[in-house]
Design a protein around this motif. Structure first.
Motif, short mmCIF file in Angstrom:
data_model
loop_
_atom_site.label_atom_id
_atom_site.label_comp_id
_atom_site.label_asym_id
_atom_site.label_seq_id
_atom_site.Cartn_x
_atom_site.Cartn_y
_atom_site.Cartn_z
N THR A 1 -1.02 10.38 -5.04
CA THR A 1 0.12 9.77 -4.34
C THR A 1 0.20 10.32 -2.92
OG1 THR A 1 2.50 9.33 -4.43
CG2 THR A 1 1.79 11.53 -5.09
N THR A 2 0.76 9.50 -1.99
CA THR A 2 0.90 9.91 -0.59
C THR A 2 2.09 10.84 -0.42
OG1 THR A 2 -0.03 7.80 0.14
CG2 THR A 2 1.16 9.08 1.77
N VAL A 3 1.90 11.91 0.34
CA VAL A 3 2.98 12.85 0.64
C VAL A 3 2.95 13.20 2.12
CG1 VAL A 3 3.06 13.87 -1.66
CG2 VAL A 3 1.51 14.82 0.05
N PRO A 4 4.12 13.53 2.71
CA PRO A 4 4.14 13.97 4.11
C PRO A 4 3.32 15.24 4.29
CG PRO A 4 6.35 13.44 3.33
CD PRO A 4 5.46 13.46 2.13
N LYS A 5 2.73 15.36 5.46
CA LYS A 5 1.88 16.51 5.76
C LYS A 5 2.31 17.12 7.10
CE LYS A 5 -3.07 17.58 6.30
NZ LYS A 5 -4.42 16.95 6.37
N SER A 6 2.26 18.42 7.19
CA SER A 6 2.65 19.10 8.42
C SER A 6 1.67 18.80 9.54
CB SER A 6 2.71 20.62 8.20
OG SER A 6 3.69 20.95 7.25
N GLY A 7 2.21 18.80 10.77
CA GLY A 7 1.35 18.60 11.94
C GLY A 7 1.83 17.44 12.79
N GLY A 8 1.13 17.19 13.85
CA GLY A 8 1.43 16.07 14.73
C GLY A 8 2.36 16.45 15.87
N VAL A 9 2.36 15.60 16.90
CA VAL A 9 3.18 15.80 18.09
C VAL A 9 4.14 14.63 18.24
CG1 VAL A 9 3.19 16.09 20.59
CG2 VAL A 9 1.33 17.08 19.24
N TYR A 10 5.44 14.93 18.23
CA TYR A 10 6.47 13.93 18.49
C TYR A 10 6.77 13.96 19.98
CZ TYR A 10 11.19 11.90 18.67
OH TYR A 10 12.30 11.14 18.98
N ASN B 1 13.09 15.48 7.97
CA ASN B 1 12.48 14.46 7.10
C ASN B 1 11.43 13.63 7.83
OD1 ASN B 1 14.25 15.24 5.05
ND2 ASN B 1 15.80 13.76 5.67
N TRP B 2 11.34 13.78 9.14
CA TRP B 2 10.38 12.98 9.91
C TRP B 2 8.98 13.58 9.78
CZ3 TRP B 2 13.22 12.26 15.28
CH2 TRP B 2 14.45 11.64 15.06
N TYR B 3 7.97 12.72 9.80
CA TYR B 3 6.60 13.22 9.77
C TYR B 3 5.65 12.21 10.40
CZ TYR B 3 6.24 10.27 5.55
OH TYR B 3 6.25 9.23 4.65
N LEU B 4 4.52 12.72 10.86
CA LEU B 4 3.51 11.91 11.54
C LEU B 4 2.19 11.88 10.78
CD1 LEU B 4 4.26 13.21 15.13
CD2 LEU B 4 4.54 10.84 14.39
N LYS B 5 1.99 12.83 9.89
CA LYS B 5 0.74 12.92 9.15
C LYS B 5 1.01 12.81 7.65
CE LYS B 5 -1.86 15.61 12.56
NZ LYS B 5 -2.90 14.58 12.73
N GLU B 6 -0.01 12.31 6.93
CA GLU B 6 0.11 12.15 5.48
C GLU B 6 -1.10 12.74 4.78
OE1 GLU B 6 2.68 8.03 5.01
OE2 GLU B 6 0.50 7.90 5.13
N GLY B 7 -0.90 13.16 3.55
CA GLY B 7 -1.98 13.63 2.70
C GLY B 7 -1.79 13.04 1.31
N ARG B 8 -2.73 13.33 0.40
CA ARG B 8 -2.61 12.81 -0.96
C ARG B 8 -2.74 13.97 -1.94
NH1 ARG B 8 -2.51 7.37 -0.98
NH2 ARG B 8 -2.55 7.36 -3.25
N ILE B 9 -1.94 13.91 -3.00
CA ILE B 9 -2.00 14.91 -4.05
C ILE B 9 -2.08 14.22 -5.40
CG2 ILE B 9 -0.70 16.63 -2.73
CD1 ILE B 9 1.75 15.88 -4.43
N LYS B 10 -2.53 14.96 -6.41
CA LYS B 10 -2.65 14.42 -7.76
C LYS B 10 -1.28 14.10 -8.32
CE LYS B 10 -4.91 15.39 -12.18
NZ LYS B 10 -5.67 16.40 -12.95
N ARG B 11 -1.18 12.93 -8.98
CA ARG B 11 0.10 12.53 -9.56
C ARG B 11 0.50 13.46 -10.70
NH1 ARG B 11 1.91 7.39 -8.14
NH2 ARG B 11 0.40 6.11 -7.01
N LYS C 1 -14.21 0.62 -6.87
CA LYS C 1 -13.66 1.09 -8.15
C LYS C 1 -13.27 2.56 -8.05
CE LYS C 1 -12.45 0.53 -12.39
NZ LYS C 1 -11.27 -0.31 -12.71
N GLY C 2 -14.13 3.33 -7.38
CA GLY C 2 -13.83 4.75 -7.22
C GLY C 2 -12.56 4.96 -6.41
N ARG C 3 -12.39 4.13 -5.37
CA ARG C 3 -11.19 4.25 -4.54
C ARG C 3 -9.95 3.87 -5.33
NH1 ARG C 3 -8.09 1.33 -0.85
NH2 ARG C 3 -7.45 2.54 0.98
N GLU C 4 -10.07 2.82 -6.17
CA GLU C 4 -8.94 2.41 -7.00
C GLU C 4 -8.53 3.52 -7.94
OE1 GLU C 4 -10.04 -1.12 -9.03
OE2 GLU C 4 -9.83 -2.44 -7.28
N ILE C 5 -9.52 4.16 -8.53
CA ILE C 5 -9.23 5.27 -9.46
C ILE C 5 -8.57 6.42 -8.71
CG2 ILE C 5 -10.28 7.01 -10.96
CD1 ILE C 5 -12.43 4.92 -11.64
N TYR C 6 -9.10 6.72 -7.49
CA TYR C 6 -8.54 7.81 -6.68
C TYR C 6 -7.09 7.53 -6.31
CZ TYR C 6 -7.72 10.74 -2.57
OH TYR C 6 -7.18 11.61 -1.67
#
Length: 504
Positions: free
Chosen positions: A73-82, A494-504, A63-68
Motif C-alpha cells: 500500500t502507498t504511504v507518505p514518505k519523508s523528504g521533498g521541498v515545499y 499531514n502534507w507530503y511530497l514523496k510516497e513509498g510502499r509498504i507490505k499490507r 502480473k508481477g506488478r499486480e501482485i506487488y
C-alpha cells in the motif's frame, strides 16, 4: 580451516555433483538444439517467436506488478521541498514583533505557543500539555511538556514563557501584541509550570496563548537577529534583494521535538508582489499564496478567514444620529431631496469595487456619494480624525468575534469609529467576553450584531478570502479551516511530497 566430510556425506555430495553435471550437459544440449532450430526457421518464423517471447515477458511483468500492488500500500514518505510564492512582505520573523500576514505565517513554522489550533479550528495542547482555569476565570495554570528544545539546542522551560510575555509588555519593544498582554501577570512557578493572572475574566484569553514563545536568552538580545523556536522548522538561509528587503526564506526540518513531526524536509518561501511575482516560471512552486495563477497545474485551496469589510455610519453628526435616516441608507427608503454624503475607503482593489457599487445603489435612494479614496497612511489618519459620513473598514476578529473594541463606549477614541455609546450594549459586551463557553459567547455576539443591524449601524460584506493554490504534487492538503492566514499551516504535518510502499 579445512572442512572434513564423513564417508556418507562425501557420497551424497558426490551424487549431487554428478546430477548437476548431467543436468548442465542436458540444458546445454537443449540450448544448442534450440539455437539450431531457430537458425533453421524462416525469418518470419523467428520474428514471430521473438514477439511471443516479448509478449510473455510483458505478461510476467504485468502480473508481477499486480501482485506487488495487491500486497503493498502507498504511504507518505519523508523528504521533498515545499516552495511557496507568497504575495507579501517580511521584516520580522520573531513572533514578538511579527505583524504582517506573511511574517506571522513564517513565524508559525518556526515557533510554538502554549496552545495551537488544529486543522479543525480547535484549541489543542502545544508547549503546554494541559492547563487549568479557576472558577472565577482569573487564573490560568499551564503545565508544560518536558524535553522540549529550541532549534539552538537550549531546553525550553517556564522562564522562556515569562520572559517572552514580559518582553511583549515592554513599551520599548513596540510589540503589536502589547495591548492584549499589558495587564496579565505571568509567573514561572517552577520549570514546568506557568501561572497567568488576569485583571478580569476574559473568555477568549486562551487564544492569546497561541503566541509564539522565544528563548529567554534571545529575549535579552536582538529580537531581529535571533530566530530560534521550538517549531517544526528552523532557519537555514535568508536572502535579500538589492534594496536589502527579504526576498527568500529557506527553512529545514531540524527539530526533534515529539510534537512537531513533519514529512516535508525543506520549506522555501519566495516573496513577490503579484501572482507571477517577476520570479520566472511558476513550475518551480509547490504553492501560491495571495495570488491567482493562470497555470492549470495548480489546484485551488482558497479559504475564508474571520476578517470582514463593513460599512458603518459616523453617528456623531446630527443627520446620521437619526435612525430614520440610517434606515433609508442601510435598508429601504428614498430621500426626497438629494443628500450629499462622503464615503472614506482605502485605495485598494476590493474596497474600490465595493465603493463603486455603493455609489450606484445609493444613487437610487437620492444620495450623492463622494468617495474619498486614500492611501494607507492617509486613510488611517482621516479615519482616526473621524472625517467621514460613511466608512468602509476592516474588522479582523481573529479567533474570537469579540466586538468590544469596536463598539464599547470606552473605545470611542480608539476603534469605535461609529461613535456608538449605549449603556445596555456596554453591559452586554462586558458579559459576553467574560463567558468561558465559546458557544454561549457566540450566541451573545450574534445577538449583539443583530441589534447593530436593526439599528442600521453596520453592514457586513463577505468574509475575506485568502487565495491559495497548490500543485498536484502536494498531497495531504484537505479543506482548510482558518481564522487567520497563517492557519493554512496548521495541518502541514499531514502534507507530503514523496510516497513509498509498504507490505499490507
Amino acid at each position: 580451516m579445512k572442512l572434513r566430510l564423513t564417508g556418507g556425506v562425501r557420497g551424497v555430495a558426490g551424487g549431487v555433483f554428478s546430477h548437476l553435471a548431467f543436468a548442465s550437459k542436458y540444458l546445454l544440449s537443449c540450448a544448442k538444439r534450440a539455437v539450431s532450430g531457430i537458425k533453421s526457421m524462416q525469418k518470419s518464423e523467428r520474428w514471430s517467436l521473438f514477439g511471443l517471447i516479448i509478449i510473455f515477458l510483458i505478461l510476467i511483468f504485468i502480473k508481477g506488478r499486480e501482485i506487488y500492488l495487491s500486497k503493498t500500500t502507498t504511504v507518505p514518505k519523508s523528504g521533498g521541498v515545499y516552495r511557496e510564492l507568497d504575495i507579501g512582505q517580511v521584516d520580522y520573523l520573531n513572533p514578538i514583533l511579527a505583524k504582517t500576514d506573511t511574517e506571522r505565517s513564517v513565524s508559525r513554522l518556526i515557533y510554538s505557543g502554549l496552545v495551537k489550533v488544529d486543522q479543525s479550528g480547535n484549541i489543542v495542547p502545544d508547549l503546554a500539555q494541559s492547563w487549568e482555569v479557576t472558577p472565577d476565570g482569573l487564573t490560568y495554570t499551564f503545565y508544560l511538556a518536558s524535553n522540549i528544545y529550541f532549534n539552538n539546542g537550549a531546553e525550553f522551560d517556564a522562564t522562556d514563557v515569562a520572559a517572552t510575555i514580559e518582553k511583549i509588555k515592554d513599551p520599548q519593544t513596540k510589540s503589536p501584541f502589547r495591548e492584549i498582554w499589558s495587564d496579565v501577570i505571568v509567573t514561572a512557578l517552577d520549570r514546568e509550570t506557568v501561572s497567568m493572572e488576569l485583571p478580569y475574566p476574559y473568555g477568549p484569553f486562551i487564544y492569546n496563548c497561541i503566541q509564539g514563545i522565544v528563548d529567554s536568552i534571545d529575549v535579552e538580545g536582538s529580537l531581529v537577529g535571533s530566530i530560534n523556536g521550538t517549531g517544526p522548522y528552523k532557519i537555514e538561509k535568508i536572502a535579500t534583494d538589492k534594496s536589502g528587503k527579504i526576498s527568500q526564506i529557506e527553512l529545514t526540518a531540524g527539530n526533534s521535538n515529539y510534537l512537531n513531526s513533519v514529512l516535508i524536509s525543506e520549506v522555501i518561501i519566495d516573496l513577490g508582489k503579484e501572482a507571477n511575482g517577476g520570479l520566472g516560471s511558476l513550475e518551480k512552486y509547490t504553492a501560491i499564496f495571495g495570488g491567482s495563477p493562470d497555470d492549470q497545474n495548480f489546484i485551488e485551496q482558497s479559504f475564508t478567514i474571520n476578517r470582514y469589510l463593513a460599512l458603518i455610519p459616523n453617528i456623531r453628526g446630527e443627520f446620521l444620529a437619526d435612525q430614520i435616516n440610517r434606515d433609508k441608507i442601510f435598508k429601504d427608503g428614498i430621500f426626497e431631496q438629494e443628500m450629499p454624503l462622503t464615503l472614506l475607503i482605502q485605495d485598494v482593489e476590493i474596497q474600490t469595487s465595493i465603493a463603486d457599487k455603493l455609489v450606484e445603489d445609493l444613487k437610487v435612494k437620492n444620495i450623492k456619494l463622494e468617495v474619498l479614496r486614500l492611501s494607507g497612511p492617509e486613510y488611517i489618519q482621516k479615519r482616526q480624525s473621524r472625517e467621514f459620513d460613511l466608512l468602509l473598514t476592516g474588522f479582523d476578529f481573529g479567533y474570537d468575534r469579540d466586538p468590544y473594541s469596536y463598539w464599547h463606549t470606552t473605545q470611542l477614541d480608539q476603534e469605535n469609529y461609529a461613535g456608538y455609546s449605549d449603556k445596555s450594549s456596554d453591559i452586554a459586551l462586558e458579559d459576553a467576553r467574560m463567558m468561558q463557553d465559546a458557544g454561549e459567547r457566540n450566541k451573545r455576539y450574534d445577538q449583539f450584531f443583530d441589534t447593530m443591524r436593526e439599528k442600521s449601524l453596520i453592514k457586513f460584506f463577505e468574509p475575506v478570502e485568502c487565495n491559495f493554490f497548490v500543485s498536484g504534487g502536494l498531497k495531504g492538503v484537505e479543506q482548510i479551516i482558518a481564522s487567520k492566514p497563517e492557519d493554512r499551516f496548521n495541518s502541514i504535518g499531514n502534507w507530503y511530497l514523496k510516497e513509498g510502499r509498504i507490505k499490507r
